[in-house]
Design an enzyme around this catalytic site. Structure first.
Site, PDB file in Angstrom:
ATOM      1  N   LYS A 195       0.842  -1.195   0.000  1.00  0.00           N
ATOM      2  CA  LYS A 195       0.000   0.000   0.000  1.00  0.00           C
ATOM      3  C   LYS A 195       0.878   1.246   0.000  1.00  0.00           C
ATOM      4  CE  LYS A 195      -1.768   2.629   3.107  1.00  0.00           C
ATOM      5  NZ  LYS A 195      -1.685   3.935   2.421  1.00  0.00           N
ATOM      6  N   GLU A 269      10.160   0.795  10.445  1.00  0.00           N
ATOM      7  CA  GLU A 269      11.179   1.827  10.220  1.00  0.00           C
ATOM      8  C   GLU A 269      10.471   3.151  10.419  1.00  0.00           C
ATOM      9  OE1 GLU A 269      12.816   4.681   8.884  1.00  0.00           O
ATOM     10  OE2 GLU A 269      13.089   3.850   6.862  1.00  0.00           O
ATOM     11  N   CYS A 303      13.535  10.456   7.031  1.00  0.00           N
ATOM     12  CA  CYS A 303      13.525   9.936   8.400  1.00  0.00           C
ATOM     13  C   CYS A 303      14.906  10.061   9.042  1.00  0.00           C
ATOM     14  CB  CYS A 303      13.040   8.500   8.415  1.00  0.00           C
ATOM     15  SG  CYS A 303      13.844   7.479   7.187  1.00  0.00           S
ATOM     16  N   GLU A 400      10.362  15.342  15.693  1.00  0.00           N
ATOM     17  CA  GLU A 400      10.651  15.245  14.264  1.00  0.00           C
ATOM     18  C   GLU A 400       9.803  16.276  13.518  1.00  0.00           C
ATOM     19  OE1 GLU A 400       9.323  11.687  12.029  1.00  0.00           O
ATOM     20  OE2 GLU A 400      11.387  11.597  11.304  1.00  0.00           O
TER      21      GLU A 400
HETATM   22  P1  NAI Z   1       1.797   7.900   8.639  1.00  0.00           P
HETATM   23  O1  NAI Z   1       2.603   7.005   9.508  1.00  0.00           O
HETATM   24  O2  NAI Z   1       0.389   8.185   9.025  1.00  0.00           O
HETATM   25  O3  NAI Z   1       1.766   7.286   7.147  1.00  0.00           O
HETATM   26  C1  NAI Z   1       2.684   6.346   6.636  1.00  0.00           C
HETATM   27  C2  NAI Z   1       1.922   5.223   5.925  1.00  0.00           C
HETATM   28  O4  NAI Z   1       1.129   4.537   6.885  1.00  0.00           O
HETATM   29  C3  NAI Z   1       0.941   5.708   4.856  1.00  0.00           C
HETATM   30  O5  NAI Z   1       0.915   4.774   3.818  1.00  0.00           O
HETATM   31  C4  NAI Z   1      -0.375   5.712   5.602  1.00  0.00           C
HETATM   32  O6  NAI Z   1      -1.499   5.589   4.759  1.00  0.00           O
HETATM   33  C5  NAI Z   1      -0.238   4.498   6.479  1.00  0.00           C
HETATM   34  N1  NAI Z   1      -1.068   4.502   7.689  1.00  0.00           N
HETATM   35  C6  NAI Z   1      -1.580   5.562   8.375  1.00  0.00           C
HETATM   36  N2  NAI Z   1      -2.285   5.143   9.439  1.00  0.00           N
HETATM   37  C7  NAI Z   1      -2.230   3.785   9.435  1.00  0.00           C
HETATM   38  C8  NAI Z   1      -2.759   2.764  10.295  1.00  0.00           C
HETATM   39  N3  NAI Z   1      -3.478   3.063  11.370  1.00  0.00           N
HETATM   40  N4  NAI Z   1      -2.479   1.474  10.013  1.00  0.00           N
HETATM   41  C9  NAI Z   1      -1.719   1.149   8.935  1.00  0.00           C
HETATM   42  N5  NAI Z   1      -1.214   2.069   8.083  1.00  0.00           N
HETATM   43  C10 NAI Z   1      -1.455   3.373   8.336  1.00  0.00           C
HETATM   44  O7  NAI Z   1       2.612   9.243   8.466  1.00  0.00           O
HETATM   45  P2  NAI Z   1       2.029  10.675   8.003  1.00  0.00           P
HETATM   46  O8  NAI Z   1       0.751  10.954   8.734  1.00  0.00           O
HETATM   47  O9  NAI Z   1       1.996  10.688   6.541  1.00  0.00           O
HETATM   48  O10 NAI Z   1       3.160  11.641   8.525  1.00  0.00           O
HETATM   49  C11 NAI Z   1       3.183  12.065   9.888  1.00  0.00           C
HETATM   50  C12 NAI Z   1       4.592  12.203  10.370  1.00  0.00           C
HETATM   51  O11 NAI Z   1       5.213  10.934  10.406  1.00  0.00           O
HETATM   52  C13 NAI Z   1       5.502  13.033   9.503  1.00  0.00           C
HETATM   53  O12 NAI Z   1       5.356  14.390   9.782  1.00  0.00           O
HETATM   54  C14 NAI Z   1       6.845  12.491   9.877  1.00  0.00           C
HETATM   55  O13 NAI Z   1       7.287  13.100  11.061  1.00  0.00           O
HETATM   56  C15 NAI Z   1       6.593  11.032  10.132  1.00  0.00           C
HETATM   57  N6  NAI Z   1       6.925  10.189   8.961  1.00  0.00           N
HETATM   58  C16 NAI Z   1       8.064   9.461   8.986  1.00  0.00           C
HETATM   59  C17 NAI Z   1       8.429   8.719   7.880  1.00  0.00           C
HETATM   60  C18 NAI Z   1       9.681   7.924   7.844  1.00  0.00           C
HETATM   61  O14 NAI Z   1      10.250   7.749   6.784  1.00  0.00           O
HETATM   62  N7  NAI Z   1      10.127   7.361   8.934  1.00  0.00           N
HETATM   63  C19 NAI Z   1       7.637   8.717   6.655  1.00  0.00           C
HETATM   64  C20 NAI Z   1       6.418   9.475   6.754  1.00  0.00           C
HETATM   65  C21 NAI Z   1       6.107  10.190   7.873  1.00  0.00           C
END
Ligand code: NAI
Ligand code: MG
Length: 491
Positions: A195, A269, A303, A400
């Site tokens: 996804k 991660e 990240c 972050e």
């Molecule tokens: P998120 O963790 O909500 O989204 C990442 C992925 O997880 C997306 O594909 C999303 O649709 C999915 N997702 C969201 N809720 C879920 C759930 N309950 N169960 C399973 N999958 C789920 O991150 P978001 O809201 O896009 O960004 C928020 C913050 O997270 C950012 O500001 C940043 O600080 C951090 N982040 C860190 C990343 C990294 O590479 N470690 C990547 C993206 C965000």
């Protein structure tokens, strides 16, 4: 400088050295009006759709499906069928051929993918073209090489695939994260339901065409789109054997809670708040380039971004002066322009989060520097920002931000640098800048971070494992280590 200006005015040469615009043509990529889900080698019609946009100007690009738990169930069934129907028992050398084909196709179509990645995600074309796509292809090449050598990778342990892997990826490196997830899973004989993130689904959907060209058997890779609800449905799906997640720490913890006691395998991660540490003997101009690359690359949506800069006190002033001067030369603007250094912020929500944390930094008393910068009128933008006078307790030193915002702190001794650098709930990466090799090793041993870069930053190679400590998650991706999460062992 003033003397130079005067001389220039006296001779008959152009005085204005700003870059002419050099936009990459988007004609190379065809975007459909609407997309369904790629399940069992076919396209399923979505019942519900949403619009995916270009963050540079909010232009609607395509309608994309919001997959329901039933849709996710169909994708998992297709993956299970493909797993049982030959993929898992295919000789490794045969699996490798498909992976090599995918890698070659990504190389051949890399410009098309790079344009689409920059359009849908907002990152500068020079990054998607020179970093994301070459690394994604390299990942498939690398794991193609392991597919028939698993018994040598783990001698005397008889590896076999785990089963169906559910993979959830973020929006900051859509194709690269797809490659990090899909390549090792397939190399080890698993099948996949992936996804992509809701804001950046288009390159994953284009990837389905690469799978068709590579003649990958139907159902080995399935792609469902949608927001967190679709991700949650994948996590909860009964018939998934392993979840691999990259994203926020908050959602990572939630997934870990959901999976506790189910016996499903999990790798996470998550976020980071990396320390980039500059000693007084470092090559300062080189360090400035590394600092800029560390935090302004991909608008800071990284990240492992070096978001906390620790400078040894004796060089604080010259280093900050050099850094601010360098910042004023960064070109912020159209992601499709080949001269752009800093592109668009990925989404309105992320822009809001950056603004909130920057306001908190000002509120808490840190000193803000932003170079003069004309931002486009439409779309999501944030000026590259440096905070000085930052205290360890400030939110901008703890949380972050995931944007082009650097917090500068100081230290006196190596011990103090280590203590301050490790004072974070995260532990994904770190950088050390010094002439002295022994100090690099001393620091690397003490920094609680999965990756420590020395006199460089954000350097990636498929053969090098990547992953975190503490709230940055667990499990490693890349390298021989990256095979392990996708294997069971008969012992
Ligand atoms: P998120 O963790 O909500 O989204 C990442 C992925 O997880 C997306 O594909 C999303 O649709 C999915 N997702 C969201 N809720 C879920 C759930 N309950 N169960 C399973 N999958 C789920 O991150 P978001 O809201 O896009 O960004 C928020 C913050 O997270 C950012 O500001 C940043 O600080 C951090 N982040 C860190 C990343 C990294 O590479 N470690 C990547 C993206 C965000
Ligand atoms: Mg979220």
């Amino acid at each position: 400088m003033a003397e130079l200006d005067k001389q220039q005015r006296e001779v008959d040469v152009p005085g204005d050295w700003t870059y002419a615009s050099a936009p990459e043509s988007r004609d190379i990529v065809h975007i459909a009006d609407r997309y369904g889900y790629f399940v069992g080698g076919e396209w399923l019609e979505p019942a519900e759709s949403y619009e995916t946009i270009a963050p540079r100007d909010e232009e609607p690009l395509a309608a994309v499906g919001q997959a329901t738990p039933e849709d996710v169930g169909r994708a998992v069934d297709a993956a299970r069928a493909a797993y049982a129907d030959g993929w898992s028992s295919l000789p490794g050398s045969e699996r490798a051929k498909y992976l090599f084909r995918i890698a070659r196709l990504l190389q051949e179509r890399s410009r098309e993918f790079a344009v689409l990645e920059s359009l849908n995600g907002g990152k500068p074309i020079k990054e998607s073209r020179d970093v994301d796509l070459p690394l994604a292809a390299a990942h498939f090449f690398y794991y193609a090489g392991w597919a028939d050598k698993l018994e040598y990778a783990f001698p005397n342990r008889r590896p076999r695939p785990v089963g169906v892997a559910g993979q959830i990826i973020p929006w900051n490196f859509p194709m690269l994260m797809l490659a990090w997830k899909v390549a090792p899973a397939l190399a080890c004989g698993n099948t996949v339901v992936l996804k992509p993130a809701e804001t950046t689904p288009l390159t994953a959907l284009l990837f389905c065409d690469v799978l068709r060209q590579a003649e990958l058997p139907a159902g080995v890779v399935n792609i469902v789109t949608g927001d967190g609800r679709t991700g949650a449905a994948l996590v909860e799906s009964e018939d998934v054997d392993k979840i691999a997640f990259t994203g926020s720490t908050e959602v990572g913890k939630e997934i870990q809670r959901r999976l506790a006691g189910t016996g499903k395998r999990l790798t996470l991660e998550l976020g980071g708040k990396a320390a980039n540490i500059v000693f007084d003997d470092a090559a300062l101009d080189q360090a400035v380039e590394g600092i800029v690359n560390g935090i302004y690359f991909n608008q800071g949506h990284v990240c492992c971004a070096g978001s906390r800069l620790f400078v040894q006190e004796s060089i604080y002033e010259p280093l900050v002066a050099k850094l601010e001067r360098r910042l004023s030369t960064l070109r912020v603007g159209d992601p499709l322009d080949k001269n752009t250094d800093v592109g668009a912020i990925n989404s309105a929500a992320q822009l809001e989060k950056i603004r909130e944390l920057v306001a908190a930094g000002v509120e808490e008393g840190a000193e803000i520097y932003q170079p003069p910068c004309v931002l486009p009128e439409k779309g999501y933008w944030f000026v590259p920002t440096v905070f000085t006078n930052v205290a360890q307790s400030h939110r901008i030193a703890q949380e972050e931000i995931f944007g082009p915002v650097l917090s500068v702190l100081t230290f006196r001794t190596p011990e103090e640098a280590v203590e301050k650098a490790n004072n974070t709930p995260y532990g994904l990466s770190a950088g050390v800048w010094t002439e002295k090799g022994s100090r690099i090793l001393w620091m690397a041993q003490r920094l609680r971070a999965g990756v420590v870069w020395a006199n460089t930053y954000n350097r990636f190679d498929p053969s090098s494992p990547f992953g975190g400590y503490k709230e940055s998650g667990f499990g490693r991706e890349g390298g021989r280590h990256g095979l392990e999460p996708y294997l069971e062992f008969d012992e």
